[in-house]
Structure formats: structure tokens, C-alpha cells
Design a protein around this motif. Structure first.
Motif, mmCIF file in Angstrom:
data_model
loop_
_atom_site.group_PDB
_atom_site.id
_atom_site.type_symbol
_atom_site.label_atom_id
_atom_site.label_comp_id
_atom_site.label_asym_id
_atom_site.label_seq_id
_atom_site.Cartn_x
_atom_site.Cartn_y
_atom_site.Cartn_z
ATOM 1 N N GLY A 1 30.958 7.012 16.817
ATOM 2 C CA GLY A 1 30.946 7.095 18.273
ATOM 3 C C GLY A 1 30.697 5.752 18.931
ATOM 4 O O GLY A 1 31.304 5.430 19.959
ATOM 5 N N ALA A 2 29.817 4.937 18.366
ATOM 6 C CA ALA A 2 29.556 3.608 18.916
ATOM 7 C C ALA A 2 30.802 2.731 18.842
ATOM 8 O O ALA A 2 31.119 1.992 19.790
ATOM 9 C CB ALA A 2 28.393 2.954 18.183
ATOM 10 N N LEU A 3 31.520 2.804 17.718
ATOM 11 C CA LEU A 3 32.755 2.037 17.593
ATOM 12 C C LEU A 3 33.812 2.536 18.569
ATOM 13 O O LEU A 3 34.556 1.739 19.173
ATOM 14 C CB LEU A 3 33.275 2.127 16.154
ATOM 15 C CG LEU A 3 34.559 1.361 15.850
ATOM 16 C CD1 LEU A 3 34.392 -0.136 16.136
ATOM 17 C CD2 LEU A 3 34.993 1.584 14.396
ATOM 18 N N PHE A 4 33.879 3.841 18.754
ATOM 19 C CA PHE A 4 34.821 4.417 19.723
ATOM 20 C C PHE A 4 34.520 3.892 21.122
ATOM 21 O O PHE A 4 35.431 3.487 21.859
ATOM 22 C CB PHE A 4 34.718 5.943 19.674
ATOM 23 C CG PHE A 4 35.669 6.652 20.610
ATOM 24 C CD1 PHE A 4 36.894 7.098 20.160
ATOM 25 C CD2 PHE A 4 35.332 6.878 21.942
ATOM 26 C CE1 PHE A 4 37.775 7.758 21.018
ATOM 27 C CE2 PHE A 4 36.193 7.520 22.806
ATOM 28 C CZ PHE A 4 37.421 7.970 22.340
ATOM 29 N N ASN A 5 33.257 3.913 21.514
ATOM 30 C CA ASN A 5 32.882 3.427 22.844
ATOM 31 C C ASN A 5 33.205 1.952 23.015
ATOM 32 O O ASN A 5 33.644 1.522 24.088
ATOM 33 C CB ASN A 5 31.390 3.659 23.075
ATOM 34 C CG ASN A 5 31.040 5.134 23.183
ATOM 35 O OD1 ASN A 5 31.927 5.988 23.203
ATOM 36 N ND2 ASN A 5 29.765 5.436 23.253
ATOM 37 N N PHE A 6 32.976 1.173 21.972
ATOM 38 C CA PHE A 6 33.263 -0.256 22.048
ATOM 39 C C PHE A 6 34.746 -0.498 22.281
ATOM 40 O O PHE A 6 35.134 -1.254 23.185
ATOM 41 C CB PHE A 6 32.808 -0.940 20.764
ATOM 42 C CG PHE A 6 33.218 -2.379 20.668
ATOM 43 C CD1 PHE A 6 32.512 -3.360 21.349
ATOM 44 C CD2 PHE A 6 34.314 -2.761 19.901
ATOM 45 C CE1 PHE A 6 32.897 -4.700 21.270
ATOM 46 C CE2 PHE A 6 34.697 -4.082 19.820
ATOM 47 C CZ PHE A 6 33.988 -5.046 20.508
ATOM 48 N N LEU A 7 35.591 0.148 21.496
ATOM 49 C CA LEU A 7 37.028 -0.072 21.624
ATOM 50 C C LEU A 7 37.559 0.453 22.953
ATOM 51 O O LEU A 7 38.339 -0.221 23.643
ATOM 52 C CB LEU A 7 37.755 0.610 20.456
ATOM 53 C CG LEU A 7 37.455 0.055 19.055
ATOM 54 C CD1 LEU A 7 38.163 0.889 18.000
ATOM 55 C CD2 LEU A 7 37.867 -1.412 18.956
ATOM 56 N N ASN A 8 37.154 1.668 23.330
ATOM 57 C CA ASN A 8 37.678 2.257 24.551
ATOM 58 C C ASN A 8 37.219 1.498 25.784
ATOM 59 O O ASN A 8 37.991 1.325 26.736
ATOM 60 C CB ASN A 8 37.247 3.724 24.641
ATOM 61 C CG ASN A 8 37.884 4.438 25.818
ATOM 62 O OD1 ASN A 8 37.273 4.575 26.869
ATOM 63 N ND2 ASN A 8 39.119 4.892 25.645
ATOM 64 N N SER A 9 35.983 1.033 25.811
ATOM 65 C CA SER A 9 35.502 0.281 26.974
ATOM 66 C C SER A 9 36.223 -1.053 27.104
ATOM 67 O O SER A 9 36.509 -1.504 28.228
ATOM 68 C CB SER A 9 33.997 0.062 26.867
ATOM 69 O OG SER A 9 33.671 -0.702 25.717
ATOM 70 N N ARG B 1 42.584 -2.757 31.226
ATOM 71 C CA ARG B 1 43.415 -2.020 32.177
ATOM 72 C C ARG B 1 43.037 -2.368 33.613
ATOM 73 O O ARG B 1 43.903 -2.519 34.477
ATOM 74 C CB ARG B 1 43.246 -0.509 31.954
ATOM 75 C CG ARG B 1 43.875 0.016 30.678
ATOM 76 C CD ARG B 1 43.853 1.538 30.649
ATOM 77 N NE ARG B 1 44.415 2.060 29.413
ATOM 78 C CZ ARG B 1 43.710 2.572 28.417
ATOM 79 N NH1 ARG B 1 42.385 2.647 28.512
ATOM 80 N NH2 ARG B 1 44.291 3.001 27.313
ATOM 81 N N LEU B 2 41.754 -2.471 33.882
ATOM 82 C CA LEU B 2 41.322 -2.747 35.247
ATOM 83 C C LEU B 2 41.750 -4.128 35.720
ATOM 84 O O LEU B 2 41.898 -4.370 36.915
ATOM 85 C CB LEU B 2 39.799 -2.611 35.348
ATOM 86 C CG LEU B 2 39.236 -1.196 35.171
ATOM 87 C CD1 LEU B 2 37.723 -1.214 35.270
ATOM 88 C CD2 LEU B 2 39.816 -0.241 36.190
ATOM 89 N N GLY C 1 41.535 7.183 29.387
ATOM 90 C CA GLY C 1 41.466 6.140 30.393
ATOM 91 C C GLY C 1 42.809 5.761 30.977
ATOM 92 O O GLY C 1 42.856 5.040 31.973
ATOM 93 N N ILE C 2 43.923 6.216 30.366
ATOM 94 C CA ILE C 2 45.213 5.948 30.981
ATOM 95 C C ILE C 2 45.357 6.830 32.217
ATOM 96 O O ILE C 2 44.535 7.706 32.481
ATOM 97 C CB ILE C 2 46.380 6.186 29.994
ATOM 98 C CG1 ILE C 2 46.447 7.652 29.582
ATOM 99 C CG2 ILE C 2 46.242 5.291 28.779
ATOM 100 C CD1 ILE C 2 47.634 7.977 28.699
ATOM 101 N N ASN C 3 46.418 6.635 32.969
ATOM 102 C CA ASN C 3 46.547 7.271 34.281
ATOM 103 C C ASN C 3 47.057 8.705 34.183
ATOM 104 O O ASN C 3 48.099 9.071 34.747
ATOM 105 C CB ASN C 3 47.477 6.432 35.159
ATOM 106 C CG ASN C 3 46.808 5.171 35.657
ATOM 107 O OD1 ASN C 3 46.141 5.161 36.680
ATOM 108 N ND2 ASN C 3 46.967 4.094 34.904
ATOM 109 N N VAL C 4 46.318 9.532 33.472
ATOM 110 C CA VAL C 4 46.532 10.969 33.428
ATOM 111 C C VAL C 4 45.169 11.638 33.401
ATOM 112 O O VAL C 4 44.195 11.050 32.922
ATOM 113 C CB VAL C 4 47.359 11.409 32.189
ATOM 114 C CG1 VAL C 4 48.751 10.836 32.222
ATOM 115 C CG2 VAL C 4 46.636 11.036 30.903
ATOM 116 N N PRO C 5 45.049 12.855 33.928
ATOM 117 C CA PRO C 5 43.792 13.589 33.761
ATOM 118 C C PRO C 5 43.572 13.915 32.294
ATOM 119 O O PRO C 5 44.439 14.501 31.637
ATOM 120 C CB PRO C 5 44.009 14.862 34.592
ATOM 121 C CG PRO C 5 45.130 14.532 35.517
ATOM 122 C CD PRO C 5 46.004 13.576 34.784
ATOM 123 N N SER C 6 42.459 13.524 31.756
ATOM 124 C CA SER C 6 42.229 13.687 30.322
ATOM 125 C C SER C 6 40.748 13.839 30.058
ATOM 126 O O SER C 6 39.913 13.277 30.764
ATOM 127 C CB SER C 6 42.778 12.486 29.544
ATOM 128 O OG SER C 6 42.160 11.285 29.976
#
Length: 878
Positions: free
Chosen positions: A428-436, A442-443, A555-560
Motif C-alpha cells: 500500500g505504501a508503494l501504491f501511494n507513492f507511485l499514484n501520488s 497530471r496536475l 486519478g485520471i479524468n473519470v469517476p473511479s
């Protein structure tokens, strides 16, 4: 203090922004133009609208006259200064602001500017009068009515969840039937596999694009789950338009197309957001539809109107958003208790009243949901059915007969489950790191319309390509063939878990396609309940696929949503550990149990919710036997993940640079109020001139002003910006600079102490100002009163005053300037404060603290600045 400093400087406004027009020797008018300053005119912050022929028009003064009447003064826009730039309040409507953060443009400024919320009840004289009037009403009837409204939120949320699941499953059925028509009859022809891929890609790209169009063009803030924005709202920060009609339409239709698009996302997060929108709409409906206020009121229309105004406040909105969010969890998972606990962990302020109200609403949601499911499945009244997320039950009446029986466990196995929880926390920590990191990119770089849409199409293409490519590369496996004298359960032929042939010949199936090609909840059910041994290579491929693709997709531009993807990743990880344990310790080990523990562990490692995640997993799977291992794994995952980084939703709050007050602020431990407060405070007297009120409202963006006693400077209360605008708009003026007190209101102790500040008047004097009532400050909600709605005359500025004592918050909290900052932080979180006045030993105002002062030190430790000027308005809002 503000009294010693001129508020409106000529060098700041400049002649290009404001022109004083002398239309009459005795009258001066303020308009907008670039013609210079009229002779003998002096600068004044005057604002309003002009009246022309009985209709209201905005003055666009250009030259020497303007369109307003000679006795009327107009100001056509309020200016704001941020980072050496002036922003007009019109900028948000005209699209003059960078939309890179997804702010909705072309919309009214009403409630569209980020700001703090007022969760502190304003207690003043008009509030006391309202409470006295309300005492005659039955308290029981009030609770019954509110309970019925909350039950209605639960019913509507359940129906929305049912519509979403039926529509998305219908689209998925059409897609899979069409694709299988190309795959199954031509299993031996590889060319037709890629024909099926082309058809699948067309469906997935179309659905993903439709979902993205709703987000990009209807409401950009509906991308993702909406949980970070909802969490910020419950913390005391209003994010623009997250509960509006556009948000509802975008989230509702977007998630319907997202689910069948093949993207690795869940519908659970969007359902939570939809439930919150439904809850908040209770306050909007009573405000926006006057007919509802008078419905069935008869001769008591006025009383009914006042009664409905009870829900026109941020406090009521917070309560109904909490209830709606809990109902969304219950609708998504069929977990009423988990829904209450999930919202409680989001909350910064929670009471027992919230608990039982949310519990009743989630119970209603679950009951309605199961009742609708029984009707659809042809067995009305049989409520023991699975929820919308069909993970399958390990125990109870909903357990399928062909599921393997779960064995017990001993203490030594509990240690293995804790170790699996630690691994889940690392994952989970690795997932958060990559996704953030991806979200940050993206921003900064994917900010315009075309790149946003292209990103969604690229992710849909890559996902579909990987599913088909990995499935095509897998060798087909023979279907279990049960002899006549052997039951299907004994030979592991599970009819409730259909296997996917993909492109395999008849009598065979594709193990990778069974896990990748199936709907996500059915994949989880396979990992949890399949009695067929699974190949290590297949499980490793499935784990890496779901981990990588879900980290990219969220995080892409769809409700997810992120709940089911995390459970998929964890279930694959746990199944790997289960197959290893089964090979080492024999058939008495159930690999599906390890998959269950792994799913809970990774979910806890990503979201860091302990109690809520454990209860949701237990309620969804009905596995009370392994409740202790589930809790231990979630607990271990939480602590392991916290050692490396923050929860995923907190990352998104940080990326948006929202002034969020987290539970821990270590940098405040050595600071006091005097270290963080703003010392230059704009204050007002109990009876203040219209001119000064206009100046403060025009020049500053402050949303709260301490009220002090004239001469002594002692703190008397707090007055809000919206209250001042309503007072000016309603023209609650008086000519005297002293308080006007009716003779029947004189205290028996006399007026000697305040004789210089009070004038005793008769009850029928013409000079008595209009006194507003409690309901007058509620009618605008959820809109924010605007300065452009105020009209002032020259005589108002020269002669008129406003008595603030009936309207100021006399119970506003104050603290001494030596108070520790950590205590102030706790006050803001626990009580939902927007302003906190700092006083000295003589009760004189020496400073003010707002949310920005408790979060501002973040920028000193490397947090990047806000990437949108609108966010700076929030962080400088006091």
C-alpha cells in the motif's frame, strides 16, 4: 490596528480601475472607467447597482456622467489582490482563471470560490429570540422529521446504487456477448482473437471516452472517488461545486460508463460521493424550491418557511453529508455498520448523535437495496442476498454450496496473517507513492481538454491490450470433469464461479483470462473461493497487472474508486501466499482465506482506515470466524504504511493544497498563539459607520471581523462578512453613532456603565433602524451574498451607522496570546472554527488566527505552492 491606517490607497487602485465622477456639485459618483478623477472628488469605496427607469442596471461609467441617478453611488465590481495582482469577482465567470485544477468555469461565483466553512453556531440576540420562538414546537416532532429526511437520503442512495449497477451490468453484458461472438466460435484461429480485441477496444474506448466527457465538460471535480473532497468538507473546507447538480450528473452518468469500460476502477468511491450529494441536497432543495417550503402548510406558510430554514446552514449540510456518505458505503458494499465507521474515520468532529442517525440511515439503505435485489432476482421478500459487490460469503445463508468450507486457524497461523499484513502495508505504501507522483504530474502537465481525454483513451487502450495479450499468452487448462459418483464440490467444479474460455477449445478454459477478463467483483470471488489450485505464474502476473494498472488509472479524468482495485491486488498477493502455505502444510490450509487477509491488508495499507476496513471486509464476506486475523492484518498494514508515507486520500488533499487540518501537527508543539497569529486585525465598533464597513468589505477578503468596545478596545464579539453584506443590502441604518435601545429593554441595573454608548428611544420613533430576524440571514443559503447586490447613496456614507450588537457572535471563542498552538489546533478541529480571536490580559484584541495560520508552516518544509490562484484565495481567507 486598522483604525490608524487608511484602508483604500490611491496607488493601489489606480485610475484604470476606479474613476470618481462629479455629476453634481453636491454629489459624487463612483463608477468604472479610465477617464481620470473628477474635479474636487475624493476616493471612496462605494458599490452597488444603478436604477434606470425602474429596473436595475450595472453602472459602466466611462467618462464624466454614468447612468445612475444623481443621488446614487455605484461600484461595479469588487477587487481582490493576491500575489501583486488584482482579481475581479467577475474573473471566475469570464474564464479569466487558469482551469488547470479543474475549476468549473462559466458559472456563477456563488459558492464557487474555495473557502472555510462556518461550523460554529452563531449565538446572538436574534438567535436567542429564534430559540425562544421554537420552544413551543415539539422536540419529538423535530427529531421525527429529521429522521425521516435522513431515511429519505438512504432510500434515494440505495435506488441510485441499484440503477448504476443495473445499467453498468447491462452495458457489460452487451460488450461481452458481442466480443465472445468473435472469440468462441473461432478459438483455433488466432486472427479472430485480435478481431475480438478490436471489438473490445472499441467498446472500452467508447465507454471510457463517454465517462471522461462528463468529467471534463460537466464537472472536472468529479474525477476520482470524491472521497478527498468530502473529507475536506467534513474538516471545514468547502471545495467548489462538489455537491452541485453538475457534480451529481457527472458522477452518476460517468460511473455508469466507467464500470463497463474495462478500466481497473471501482464504483464504491463514486457511490460514497453520490450519497454525500444526496445528503447535501436536502439543504439545497429547501433553499432553492420555495414551493416545498409552503407545501401542505396551509395558513402556516410563514411558520413553515422559518421551519425549513433550520436546514440552511453549513452545520446542517455537514450532518446530512455525513449521513449521505455513510449511506453510499452501505449501498456499495451492503455494509451498514462499515458505512457509519467509514464516515466517522473521515470526520474531524463526531458525536453519538451522528452515530445513531447515520446508523438508522444506513440500515434503511441496506433494507431498500436488498428488497430491490429480491424483486430483480425473482424472489421478493427473501432478503438474504448478496450486495451490489458480489465477493461471496464464507459463512451464513448467502454462502454458495460449492464454496470450500473454511477451516479454523491456530495461534501460529495468526503470526503468518500478521506478516501478510506487513507485506500488505508495504504494498500500500508503494501504491501511494507511485499514484501520488503520477497525480502530481497530471496536475502540472495534463491540464487542457485534449490531453485529459487522450490520457483516458491511452489508459483504456493499454488496459485492454494487456488483458488480451496476457490472456493470449497463457496455455489453456482442462475443465474439471466430475465422474458420475462424485459431487461437483469434491472435484472442484464450481458452477457459481464460471471460468472464461477466452479463445480456448471446448472443454478447456484460460486461467489468466478468468481473472483478468471477468468483472472485478467476480475476480475477487474467484480468488477468495475457488477450490481449484492456481498457478504461481498466473497469480504473479495478475498481482502485477492489478497493482500497476490501478496505480495508473486512479486519478485520471473519470469517476473511479480505489477500494475494489486494492482488494483485487491484495487478494492476488494473499492467494500467492495461500498457495505456498497449502503446498507446505497440506490440504487443511485454505488458500482463499489468505486471499481474504491479503485483500484487507492492502486496502488498509492504501487508505489507512483500520476499524472501517476491517468491518467492511467482514460484512461483505460474512467471515466472522477470521475477524481477529482480519483486524490484526489491517492493524499491521496501517502501522507499516504510516512508517513510510501518508494515506492515499491525504496525498490528494496535499496535492490540491487544501488548508486541511490533520490530526497531528508536530511543528505546532513548540509554538504559541503569538507566534502564528496575524497581528494586523481589521476591527469594528459595536456601532460602526456605513463608510468604514464599505471600505473593509471592498478592500479586504476577510470573512470575520472582531467587534470591540469603542475607546477601551475590549473584545465584544465577531461579525461575519456575509452578515455585513446582508445588513447593508437590507439598509439597516441609523443616524446615531450610539446604540438605540428601547425604553422597555433597559436593564434594571441601569445604563451608567455604557451611558456614552447607548441612547434610549421610544418604541415608535422614526429613527429606529430596521432590525433583521434570524431567518433573514438564512434565506440566501447556499448562495453567498455579493457586494454587487448592495446599493449605497452618498448620504449613507456621510451620515449612517449600523448597530452590530444584535447580530455579532457574542459567544465567539477567544484565547490568550500565550496559548499553545497545539491547543488552538484542537479547538479548530473539534469545534469547526473559522476564526479565533487572540486577546491580551485586558481582553483587548491583539491578533486573529484562521485555518491558514495553522497550515501555513507546511510551505516552509518544502510543500509546493498552490498551482491555481483560486487556491491561494482559500489559503489567505480569514
Amino acid at each position: 490596528m486598522s483604525e490608524q491606517t487608511p484602508l483604500l490607497r490611491e496607488s493601489e487602485l489606480g485610475e484604470e480601475n476606479v474613476t470618481l465622477i462629479s455629476s453634481d456639485p453636491g454629489r459624487r459618483q463612483l463608477g468604472r472607467g479610465a477617464s481620470g478623477v473628477g474635479v474636487g472628488a475624493e476616493r471612496r469605496p462605494i458599490f452597488g447597482r444603478s436604477v434606470n427607469g425602474g429596473r436595475t442596471t450595472r453602472s459602466e461609467g466611462s467618462g464624466g456622467t454614468g447612468k445612475a441617478g444623481r443621488d446614487q453611488l455605484t461600484f461595479s465590481g469588487m477587487l481582490r489582490q493576491r500575489e501583486d495582482r488584482w482579481w475581479s469577482s467577475k474573473a471566475y465567470d469570464r474564464g479569466m482563471v487558469d482551469p488547470s485544477m479543474g475549476w468549473v468555469l462559466g458559472r456563477s461565483v456563488t459558492r464557487d470560490v474555495p473557502e472555510s466553512l462556518d461550523y460554529d453556531q452563531v449565538e446572538n440576540r436574534i438567535h436567542d429570540e429564534h430559540v425562544q420562538e421554537r420552544q413551543g414546537r415539539s422536540r419529538i416532532m423535530h427529531h421525527v422529521e429529521r429522521t425521516l429526511l435522513e431515511a429519505g437520503v438512504g432510500v434515494v442512495t440505495a435506488m441510485l446504487g441499484m440503477v448504476i449497477i443495473l445499467a453498468s451490468r447491462g452495458l457489460s453484458k452487451v460488450k461481452f456477448n458481442t466480443v465472445n461472438a468473435y472469440l468462441l466460435p473461432n478459438a483455433e484461429d488466432s486472427a479472430h482473437i485480435w478481431t475480438g480485441f478490436s471489438v473490445m477496444l472499441a467498446f472500452n474506448a467508447t465507454f471510457a471516452l463517454l465517462s471522461a466527457l462528463f468529467v471534463v465538460f460537466v464537472d472536472p471535480y468529479t474525477r476520482g472517488s470524491g472521497v478527498p473532497e468530502m473529507k475536506s468538507f467534513l474538516n471545514g473546507v468547502r471545495i467548489p461545486a462538489i455537491f452541485g447538480v453538475r457534480a451529481f450528473l457527472s458522477k452518476f452518468f460517468g460511473v455508469i460508463f466507467t464500470v463497463p469500460s474495462g478500466l481497473v476502477t471501482g464504483k464504491e468511491g463514486p457511490l460514497i460521493h453520490l450519497g454525500a450529494i444526496v445528503g447535501e441536497s436536502v439543504c439545497r432543495i429547501t433553499a432553492d424550491l420555495p414551493g416545498i417550503r409552503h407545501f401542505n402548510c396551509g395558513d402556516r406558510a410563514d411558520r413553515c418557511t422559518k421551519h425549513m430554514l433550520e436546514y440552511h446552514s453549513d452545520i446542517a449540510a455537514r450532518d446530512f453529508v455525513s449521513v449521505g456518505g455513510a449511506c453510499g458505503v452501505a449501498a456499495a458494499f451492503g455494509a451498514p455498520i462499515g458505512g457509519v465507521l467509514q464516515v466517522e474515520e473521515m470526520h474531524s468532529f463526531w458525536t453519538n448523535t451522528y452515530t445513531w442517525r447515520s446508523f438508522f440511515a444506513t440500515m434503511t439503505t441496506t433494507l431498500v437495496l436488498f428488497s430491490l435485489l429480491t424483486v430483480i432476482r425473482g424472489s421478493p421478500g427473501a432478503l438474504s442476498h448478496d450486495s451490489l459487490v458480489a465477493f461471496g460469503s464464507f459463512e451464513g445463508a448467502t454462502r454458495k454450496a460449492d464454496y470450500p468450507i473454511q477451516p479454523g486457524y491456530n495461534f501460529s497461523e495468526l503470526l503468518f496473517f500478521v506478516m501478510l499484513g506487513i507485506v500488505g502495508g508495504l504494498t500500500g505504501a508503494l501504491f501511494n507513492f507511485l499514484n501520488s507522483r503520477l497525480a502530481s504530474l497530471r496536475l502540472h502537465y495534463i491540464v487542457s481538454t485534449v490531453p485529459r481525454l487522450l490520457e483516458v483513451l491511452v489508459v483504456a487502450f493499454v488496459t485492454t491490450l494487456l488483458v488480451f495479450g496476457l490472456s493470449a499468452a497463457t496455455t489453456c487448462v482442462e475443465e474439471p470433469n466430475c465422474p458420475a459418483n462424485v459431487t461437483q464440490a469434491d472435484c472442484c467444479d464450481q458452477a457459481s464461479l464460471p471460468r472464461v474460455r477466452f479463445a480456448c477449445p471446448a472443454g478447456q478454459y484460460n486461467p489468466t483470462a478468468t481473472l483478468l477478463y471477468s468483472p472485478l467483483d467476480l475476480t475477487v470471488a474467484h480468488l477468495l473461493h475457488s477450490c481449484q489450485p492456481m498457478q504461481y505464474t498466473v497469480l504473479v502476473v495478475v498481482f502485477l497487472f492489478f497493482f500497476a494498472v490501478s496505480a495508473i488509472t486512479y486519478g485520471i479524468n473519470v469517476p473511479s474508486g480505489v477500494f475494489v482495485p486494492c482488494m483485487l491486488t491484495g487478494a492476488a498477493l494473499g492467494r500467492i501466499a495461500g498457495e505456498v502455505a497449502k503446498a507446505q502444510f497440506g490440504e487443511q490450509t485454505d488458500a482463499g482465506t489468505f486471499a481474504l487477509i491479503g485483500a484487507a491488508a492492502v486496502l488498509g495499507g492504501v487508505t489507512r482506515n483500520t476499524i472501517a476496513n476491517a468491518v467492511i471486509v467482514i460484512e461483505v464476506t460474512g467471515d466472522l470466524t477470521y475477524s481477529v486475523p482480519i483486524m490484526a492484518a489491517v492493524f499491521a498494514a496501517r502501522f507499516t504504511g504510516d512508517f513510510f508515507n501518508s494515506p492515499l486520500f491525504d496525498y490528494y488533499i496535499t496535492l490540491l493544497n487544501i488548508a486541511y487540518l490533520s490530526a497531528h501537527k508536530n511543528f505546532l508543539s513548540v509554538l504559541r498563539a503569538s507566534d502564528i497569529m496575524q497581528q494586523d486585525v481589521y476591527t469594528m465598533h459595536e456601532v460602526e459607520s456605513v463608510q468604514k464597513i464599505a471600505e473593509l468589505l471592498c478592500e479586504t477578503t476577510c470573512n470575520g471581523f472582531p467587534v470591540i468596545r469603542k475607546g477601551k478596545g475590549t473584545f465584544q464579539g465577531m461579525i461575519r462578512r456575509d452578515q455585513l453584506i446582508i445588513l447593508l443590502r437590507s439598509r439597516c441604518f441609523q443616524r446615531s453613532s450610539k446604540r438605540l435601545v428601547r425604553a422597555d429593554e433597559v436593564s434594571p441595573f441601569g445604563l451608567d456603565a455604557v451611558a456614552s454608548l447607548v441612547t434610549v428611544t421610544s418604541c415608535d420613533m422614526e429613527e429606529n433602524p430596521r432590525v433583521l430576524k434570524w431567518e433573514d440571514f438564512r434565506r440566501d443559503y447556499p448562495s453567498i451574498p455579493q457586494l454587487e447586490d448592495v446599493t449605497l447613496y452618498q448620504a449613507d456614507l456621510d451620515e449612517m451607522y449600523v448597530d452590530l450588537t444584535p447580530y455579532m457572535h457574542t459567544s465567539a471563542l477567544t484565547v490568550h496570546h500565550t496559548t499553545h498552538a497545539t491547543r488552538i489546533h484542537r479547538l479548530f478541529r473539534a469545534m469547526g472554527l473559522r476564526h479565533l480571536t487572540i486577546v491580551n490580559s485586558k481582553n483587548q484584541v491583539v491578533g486573529i488566527i484562521t485555518r491558514k495560520h495553522l497550515t501555513k508552516p507546511r510551505k516552509k518544509f518544502g510543500t509546493r505552492p498552490a498551482i491555481d490562484p483560486l487556491l491561494d484565495i482559500l489559503n489567505n481567507d480569514i
